[in-house]
Write a protein that holds these residues in place. Structure first.
Motif, PDB file in Angstrom:
ATOM      1  N   TYR A   1      37.343 -11.893  32.185  1.00 27.30           N
ATOM      2  CA  TYR A   1      38.399 -12.180  31.458  1.00 27.30           C
ATOM      3  C   TYR A   1      37.777 -12.938  30.236  1.00 27.30           C
ATOM      4  O   TYR A   1      37.829 -12.638  29.067  1.00 27.30           O
ATOM      5  CB  TYR A   1      39.389 -13.005  32.083  1.00 27.30           C
TER       6      TYR A   1
ATOM      7  N   VAL B   1      46.500 -19.266  24.607  1.00 29.43           N
ATOM      8  CA  VAL B   1      46.516 -17.963  24.633  1.00 29.43           C
ATOM      9  C   VAL B   1      46.833 -17.578  23.075  1.00 29.43           C
ATOM     10  O   VAL B   1      45.757 -16.518  22.678  1.00 29.43           O
ATOM     11  CB  VAL B   1      47.817 -17.004  25.265  1.00 29.43           C
TER      12      VAL B   1
ATOM     13  N   ASP C   1      52.565  -7.217  26.391  1.00 26.19           N
ATOM     14  CA  ASP C   1      53.686  -8.181  27.114  1.00 26.19           C
ATOM     15  C   ASP C   1      53.231  -9.295  27.398  1.00 26.19           C
ATOM     16  O   ASP C   1      53.730  -9.968  28.228  1.00 26.19           O
ATOM     17  CB  ASP C   1      54.052  -7.125  28.182  1.00 26.19           C
ATOM     18  N   CYS C   2      52.666  -9.986  25.970  1.00 31.07           N
ATOM     19  CA  CYS C   2      52.282 -11.535  26.409  1.00 31.07           C
ATOM     20  C   CYS C   2      52.895 -12.368  25.331  1.00 31.07           C
ATOM     21  O   CYS C   2      52.460 -13.333  25.285  1.00 31.07           O
ATOM     22  CB  CYS C   2      50.516 -11.604  26.628  1.00 31.07           C
TER      23      CYS C   2
ATOM     24  N   LEU D   1      53.683 -15.865  26.153  1.00 30.86           N
ATOM     25  CA  LEU D   1      52.542 -16.780  26.944  1.00 30.86           C
ATOM     26  C   LEU D   1      51.884 -17.478  25.997  1.00 30.86           C
ATOM     27  O   LEU D   1      50.717 -18.097  26.231  1.00 30.86           O
ATOM     28  CB  LEU D   1      51.796 -15.689  27.992  1.00 30.86           C
TER      29      LEU D   1
ATOM     30  N   ARG E   1      50.623 -21.249  26.518  1.00 30.10           N
ATOM     31  CA  ARG E   1      50.206 -21.431  27.622  1.00 30.10           C
ATOM     32  C   ARG E   1      48.594 -21.420  27.522  1.00 30.10           C
ATOM     33  O   ARG E   1      48.024 -20.810  26.758  1.00 30.10           O
ATOM     34  CB  ARG E   1      50.450 -20.486  28.836  1.00 30.10           C
TER      35      ARG E   1
ATOM     36  N   LEU F   1      47.894 -18.983  33.873  1.00 28.42           N
ATOM     37  CA  LEU F   1      48.296 -17.447  33.894  1.00 28.42           C
ATOM     38  C   LEU F   1      47.520 -16.865  35.007  1.00 28.42           C
ATOM     39  O   LEU F   1      46.583 -17.324  35.755  1.00 28.42           O
ATOM     40  CB  LEU F   1      47.511 -16.745  32.649  1.00 28.42           C
ATOM     41  N   SER F   2      48.044 -15.610  35.758  1.00 33.82           N
ATOM     42  CA  SER F   2      47.761 -14.967  36.677  1.00 33.82           C
ATOM     43  C   SER F   2      46.445 -14.089  36.136  1.00 33.82           C
ATOM     44  O   SER F   2      46.258 -14.001  34.820  1.00 33.82           O
ATOM     45  CB  SER F   2      48.695 -14.039  37.097  1.00 33.82           C
TER      46      SER F   2
ATOM     47  N   GLN G   1      47.739 -11.421  33.815  1.00 33.62           N
ATOM     48  CA  GLN G   1      48.075 -11.716  32.658  1.00 33.62           C
ATOM     49  C   GLN G   1      46.822 -12.244  31.914  1.00 33.62           C
ATOM     50  O   GLN G   1      46.861 -12.170  30.479  1.00 33.62           O
ATOM     51  CB  GLN G   1      48.827 -13.285  32.778  1.00 33.62           C
ATOM     52  N   GLN G   2      45.688 -12.886  32.241  1.00 31.12           N
ATOM     53  CA  GLN G   2      44.578 -13.056  31.801  1.00 31.12           C
ATOM     54  C   GLN G   2      43.992 -11.945  31.191  1.00 31.12           C
ATOM     55  O   GLN G   2      43.486 -11.956  30.136  1.00 31.12           O
ATOM     56  CB  GLN G   2      43.643 -13.863  32.518  1.00 31.12           C
TER      57      GLN G   2
ATOM     58  N   ARG H   1      45.234  -9.190  30.506  1.00 29.48           N
ATOM     59  CA  ARG H   1      46.131  -8.565  29.208  1.00 29.48           C
ATOM     60  C   ARG H   1      45.789  -9.258  27.986  1.00 29.48           C
ATOM     61  O   ARG H   1      45.943  -8.653  26.933  1.00 29.48           O
ATOM     62  CB  ARG H   1      47.625  -8.501  29.720  1.00 29.48           C
ATOM     63  N   VAL H   2      45.740 -10.645  28.126  1.00 27.56           N
ATOM     64  CA  VAL H   2      45.358 -11.343  26.906  1.00 27.56           C
ATOM     65  C   VAL H   2      44.054 -11.075  26.250  1.00 27.56           C
ATOM     66  O   VAL H   2      43.672 -10.938  25.206  1.00 27.56           O
ATOM     67  CB  VAL H   2      45.503 -12.959  27.201  1.00 27.56           C
TER      68      VAL H   2
END
Length: 388
Positions: free
Chosen positions: A91, A99, A129-130, A133, A136, A141-142, A145-146, A148-149
Motif C-alpha cells: 500500500y 486519504v 469508491d473512496c 474516506l 480519514r 481504513l481496511s 480500502q487502503q 483502493r486509495v
C-alpha cells in the motif's frame, strides 16, 4: 512517433547473479501487460527497472519517443521524472496524511496541482469508491480500502504508465476479487497503459491483454491469455498455468506408455504432439480434465484410461478434490459429490480406481529435467513510499 513502451536488452545483476537477462518487450499504448512467474524469476526487478527504482547494467528503456534509460548512452531518468504511477504490494500510504493528501501527493511532488485544478483528487477517489474516506487516515481504513486509495493515487496524475507490484497479495480472497474487478473495470473505462506483476495465474488471466511468463530473467512465452492457455510453449509454462498433472511417457515397440504401463495412443489425438522428438516425453493435463471411474468399463468412448490407486480426497461442498497414484505420478482431479460422494466415503485409501481424459486435453513436450523456481535472489531495496 511511436506510442510503444519498449524494453530492449535489459540486464540486471546482483553480484554474480543475473536476475534479468537480456529482456526484450514492447508494450502497446493502452495495453495491460502482466508479468507472471514464480518467486525469483525477475518480474519484480523488471518492474522496478521500468520505474527507475533499480539501475540495470545493460539495455535500453523508452517511454514512447522518450528514452528513460540507456546503459550505453548513460541515460537514467530518475523515478519522479518518468511520469509513472505505482501501486505497491504494501500500500505504501503516508500514515500521517489523510486519504485526500495521500492521493494528492503525486500532484504536489510533480508540481501539477494547479494544472489539474480543483476536483482532481475527489474524481480519483470516486473512481475507486473512496470518496467518503477522504478525511480519514490510513490507520482508519481496511486493507481493501487502503489498496483502493493506492490505486487512486497511482491514477490521479494521469501517468504515461502505471506499474502494479503484486498489489493484491496482502488482501484476503474476497477483497482480492473485489479490487481485481475494480482494476479491470478502470482499465476498460480509462484505457491506461499498465504493467502488472503477479505470481497468481487467476489474476493474470483475468486482467492481462497479454501475459509474459518469466523464467530465470527471460520470457518463456508472451501471448494473449486464451492462446497461452490453449497452447503453452513449454512444460514450464504448462505447469505454471495450471496443468499440474504430469505424465512421464516412454516410447516402446507398441507406442507410448505411462510409468504405470498404460498405453497412450497419441496418433489420432488433436494435440500439438512434440513427443516425436525422442523416446521420452512429458504430457500435461489440468485437474478438471480428468474423470474418475471404478473400472475401465466406465471410460467414455474416445477417452484414454489410466489405472490408479486412491491416495486421498478432500470434501469441497459440491465436489471432492481427489488425489490418485498412477505409476510414479500423483494426479489430482475434481469429482462431483453427487456422482462420486458415496463411493469415495466408503472407499479405502489405496483402492484401485481408473481415471480418464480426452486426448485433446493433453499437451505433450519433449522430456527434459524440470527446474524448480529458485528463491528470490535480489536484495530487498529500501521502501520508496508513495513518491511515485
Amino acid at each position: 512517433m511511436t506510442d510503444r513502451f519498449t524494453i530492449s536488452g535489459l540486464t540486471k545483476t546482483y553480484g554474480s547473479t543475473t536476475v534479468v537477462d537480456g529482456l526484450d518487450i514492447d508494450i502497446e499504448q493502452g495495453e495491460f501487460l502482466v508479468l507472471l512467474g514464480p518467486s525469483g524469476c525477475g518480474k519484480t526487478t523488471t518492474l522496478r527497472c521500468l520505474a527507475g527504482l533499480e539501475t540495470p547494467q545493460g539495455g535500453r528503456i523508452s517511454f514512447k519517443d522518450r528514452t528513460v534509460f540507456d546503459a550505453d548512452q548513460r541515460v537514467d531518468v530518475p523515478a519522479h521524472k518518468r511520469n509513472i504511477g505505482m501501486v505497491f504490494q504494501s500500500y505504501a500510504l503516508w500514515p500521517h496524511m489523510t486519504v485526500r493528501r495521500n492521493i494528492k501527493y503525486p500532484l504536489d511532488v510533480r508540481g501539477l496541482t494547479k494544472s489539474f485544478g480543483p476536483g482532481a483528487v475527489e474524481a480519483a477517489a470516486d473512481m475507486v469508491d473512496c470518496g467518503a474516506l477522504l478525511d480519514r487516515y490510513p490507520s482508519q481504513l481496511s486493507g481493501g480500502q487502503q489498496q483502493r486509495v493506492a490505486v487512486a493515487r497511482g491514477l490521479v496524475a494521469r501517468p504515461d504508465l502505471i506499474l502494479f507490484d503484486e498489489p493484491l497479495s496482502n488482501l484476503d480472497a474476497r477483497l482480492r476479487d473485489q479490487v481485481r474487478s475494480q482494476i479491470h473495470q478502470l482499465h476498460r473505462e480509462l484505457g491506461f497503459t499498465a504493467v502488472f506483476v503477479t505470481h497468481d495465474q487467476s489474476e493474470a488471466f483475468a486482467l492481462g491483454d497479454r501475459l509474459a511468463i518469466m523464467k530465470s530473467g527471460r520470457i518463456e512465452q508472451l501471448d494473449t491469455p486464451s492462446h497461452l492457455f490453449e497452447n503453452p510453449a513449454s512444460d514450464y509454462v504448462a505447469a505454471f498455468i495450471g496443468m499440474a498433472n504430469k505424465l512421464e511417457l516412454t516410447r516402446g515397440h507398441d507406442g507410448w506408455q505411462t510409468s504405470a504401463g498404460d498405453s497412450m495412443d497419441l496418433r489420432d489425438s488433436v494435440i500439438r504432439d512434440r513427443a516425436d522428438e525422442g523416446d521420452a516425453a512429458v504430457a500435461r493435463l489440468r485437474p478438471d480434465d480428468l474423470l474418475l471411474h471404478r473400472s475401465m468399463t466406465e471410460v467414455p468412448a474416445g477417452n484414454l484410461g489410466l489405472h490408479a490407486s486412491l491416495v486421498d480426497y478432500e470434501y469441497g461442498g459440491r465436489h471432492f478434490d481427489v488425489s490418485v497414484r498412477s505409476g510414479a505420478e500423483t494426479l489430482t482431479l475434481r469429482a462431483a459429490a453427487a456422482e462420486h460422494g458415496a463411493a469415495l466415503r466408503s472407499a479405502e485409501l489405496g483402492d484401485a480406481v481408473v481415471v480418464s481424459f480426452s486426448p485433446a486435453a493433453l499437451r505433450v513436450f519433449p522430456s527434459a529435467p524440470f527446474t524448480a523456481p529458485a528463491a528470490d535472489s535480489a536484495p530487498v531495496a529500501a521502501a520508496v513510499g508513495s513518491a511515485s
